[in-house]
Design an enzyme around this catalytic site. Structure first.
Site, PDB file in Angstrom:
ATOM      1  N   SER A   5       3.855   9.301   0.024  1.00 27.76           N
ATOM      2  CA  SER A   5       4.555   7.894  -0.643  1.00 27.76           C
ATOM      3  C   SER A   5       4.723   7.885  -2.288  1.00 27.76           C
ATOM      4  O   SER A   5       5.506   7.251  -2.754  1.00 27.76           O
ATOM      5  CB  SER A   5       4.130   6.619   0.168  1.00 27.76           C
ATOM      6  OG  SER A   5       2.758   6.446  -0.524  1.00 27.76           O
ATOM      7  N   CYS A  33      -2.347 -11.653 -11.377  1.00 24.13           N
ATOM      8  CA  CYS A  33      -3.154 -12.281 -10.613  1.00 24.13           C
ATOM      9  C   CYS A  33      -2.915 -11.584  -9.140  1.00 24.13           C
ATOM     10  O   CYS A  33      -1.598 -11.714  -8.919  1.00 24.13           O
ATOM     11  CB  CYS A  33      -3.397 -13.736 -10.699  1.00 24.13           C
ATOM     12  SG  CYS A  33      -3.972 -14.198 -12.342  1.00 24.13           S
ATOM     13  N   THR A  47      -0.175   9.745   5.311  1.00 24.51           N
ATOM     14  CA  THR A  47      -1.314  10.194   5.928  1.00 24.51           C
ATOM     15  C   THR A  47      -1.394  10.222   7.428  1.00 24.51           C
ATOM     16  O   THR A  47      -1.838  11.033   8.457  1.00 24.51           O
ATOM     17  CB  THR A  47      -2.681   9.221   5.603  1.00 24.51           C
ATOM     18  OG1 THR A  47      -2.639   9.286   4.099  1.00 24.51           O
ATOM     19  CG2 THR A  47      -4.005   9.678   6.176  1.00 24.51           C
ATOM     20  N   ASP A  86       0.263   4.359   0.386  1.00 27.83           N
ATOM     21  CA  ASP A  86       0.025   4.052  -1.188  1.00 27.83           C
ATOM     22  C   ASP A  86       1.248   3.146  -2.001  1.00 27.83           C
ATOM     23  O   ASP A  86       1.142   2.267  -2.517  1.00 27.83           O
ATOM     24  CB  ASP A  86      -0.076   5.207  -1.951  1.00 27.83           C
ATOM     25  CG  ASP A  86      -1.154   5.715  -1.632  1.00 27.83           C
ATOM     26  OD1 ASP A  86      -2.186   5.411  -1.105  1.00 27.83           O
ATOM     27  OD2 ASP A  86      -1.478   6.962  -2.086  1.00 27.83           O
TER      28      ASP A  86
HETATM   29  N1  ASP Z   1      -1.255   9.213  -0.012  1.00 25.07           N
HETATM   30  C1  ASP Z   1      -0.735   8.696   1.177  1.00 25.07           C
HETATM   31  C2  ASP Z   1       0.556   8.403   1.038  1.00 25.07           C
HETATM   32  O1  ASP Z   1       0.827   7.133   0.562  1.00 25.07           O
HETATM   33  C3  ASP Z   1      -1.750   7.991   1.557  1.00 25.07           C
HETATM   34  C4  ASP Z   1      -1.303   7.089   2.937  1.00 25.07           C
HETATM   35  O2  ASP Z   1      -0.413   7.739   3.708  1.00 25.07           O
HETATM   36  O3  ASP Z   1      -1.901   6.053   3.509  1.00 25.07           O
HETATM   37  O4  ASP Z   1       1.615   9.153   1.313  1.00 25.07           O
END
Ligand code: ASP
Length: 339
Positions: free
Chosen positions: A57, A277, A12, A89
């Site tokens: 990711s 957990c 992102t 992610d």
């Molecule tokens: N879907 C994105 C990723 O993990 C989310 C992020 O960048 O936070 O690549």
């Protein structure tokens, strides 16, 4: 002044909204820097490199881990620290993996990302990126302060292999339940010196690039049945299972379950017990429901996270160790990933 290499893998932090579809898509890394003029105010000398095809990711796999490790390795001598921009992610998985791939690391490799794209008005990307660079460049008496793989998000620097993504919405997206942050950012940067890894500076760094991904994570749930487990345990190429158990490492005691587990272990598959957990530790033998696992030779993951257990498994399986040595090494902390 420190020399920092920013490595963009995707995520992102470097995405823009497609005006037609509304979906977030990766964009040219150079544009990322033009979005943060503040970077020019930092006292560090910053260079950038990007994956040719940045990935969300969720698409990361062992080839990407090797690609990332090689990018850092070939530039290692020329820089004081590395900041890896990565999707949040699966950031804990990648950062844990990289911590196992770099043995005797003596420079910082700091993973960061963001919940909102860098161009967004309310973005968390700028603070995450700027502070990560500052932490990666931190020197005292000419010596790099952080000598391990970290994950920086929302004012906290964690030991990367202790983290888990716990929130898909909040800026505070990560937690490290079993280990405190190694640094916090407020008015000043507060480093917890006593928590930092202190590597033996005389030992040579080794980058391990052979990984084995013939593994699975198996999360137990009440009601899991024989028919399903029999197929899973008989996957022919399976070499390792990260078994997510209940509480302090407890599982079913039904004879069919114990027999299936015994047969998979007898076949040479390595089974590691980690807890479902978010905090706490596996203590096999504490309850009758885990004593049987211990007798079968199930490996204790202690207070390791699932993410770190996956990385440690992929790393250790490639070493072709015998079952006893594998168990002993897995139960030992290699990069500060367990107490
Ligand atoms: N879907 C994105 C990723 O993990 C989310 C992020 O960048 O936070 O690549």
């Amino acid at each position: 002044m420190s020399k920092i290499l920013l490595v963009y893998t995707g995520g992102t932090i470097g995405m823009v909204k497609n005006p037609e579809t509304g979906a977030l898509e990766t964009f040219n890394f150079d544009e990322l820097l033009s979005n943060i003029p503040e970077l020019k105010l930092l006292e560090h000398d910053i260079s950038t490199v990007s994956f040719d095809d940045p990935v969300d990711s969720s698409d990361m796999d062992i080839t990407d881990y090797v690609k990332l490790a090689e990018l850092i390795e070939i530039n290692f001598e020329d820089y004081d620290g590395f900041v890896v921009l990565h999707g949040s992610d699966t950031m804990s998985y990648s950062a844990s993996m990289i911590s196992f791939m770099f043995e005797n690391l003596k420079k910082p490799i700091i993973f960061t990302g963001s919940q909102l794209p860098i161009g967004d008005l309310r973005t968390d990307a700028k603070e995450n990126l700027i502070t990560s660079i500052q932490l990666a460049g931190l020197k005292e008496q000419g010596e790099t302060v952080i000598k391990e793989v970290g994950l920086y998000f929302e004012y906290k620097l964690y030991r990367a292999n202790r983290t888990t993504k716990v929130n898909a919405e909040h800026f505070e997206a990560f937690a490290s339940s079993n280990f405190p942050p190694i640094a916090e950012s407020g008015v000043n940067l507060k480093i917890s010196y006593d928590k930092l890894i202190k590597p033996n500076l005389r030992k040579k760094m080794i980058v391990h690039k052979l990984l084995n991904d013939n593994i699975l994570i198996l999360k137990l749930f009440p009601g899991i049945n024989y028919k399903t487990l029999r197929y899973i345990f008989n996957i022919p190429h399976l070499e390792g299972i990260v078994l997510e158990t209940f509480g302090s490492g407890n599982a079913k005691t039904d004879p069919w379950f114990m027999e299936l587990l015994k047969s998979v272990i007898d076949r040479g598959v390595k089974v590691v017990n980690v807890t479902q957990c978010v905090g706490g530790s596996v203590i096999m033998g504490k309850y009758a429901t885990s004593a049987g696992l211990k007798n079968l030779g199930v490996i204790s993951g202690g207070d390791i996270t699932t993410e770190a257990a996956v990385g440690k498994m992929m790393y250790l399986l490639s070493k072709k160790l015998g079952p006893k040595v594998f168990k002993t090494i897995f139960e030992t902390s290699l990069r500060g990933e367990m107490n």
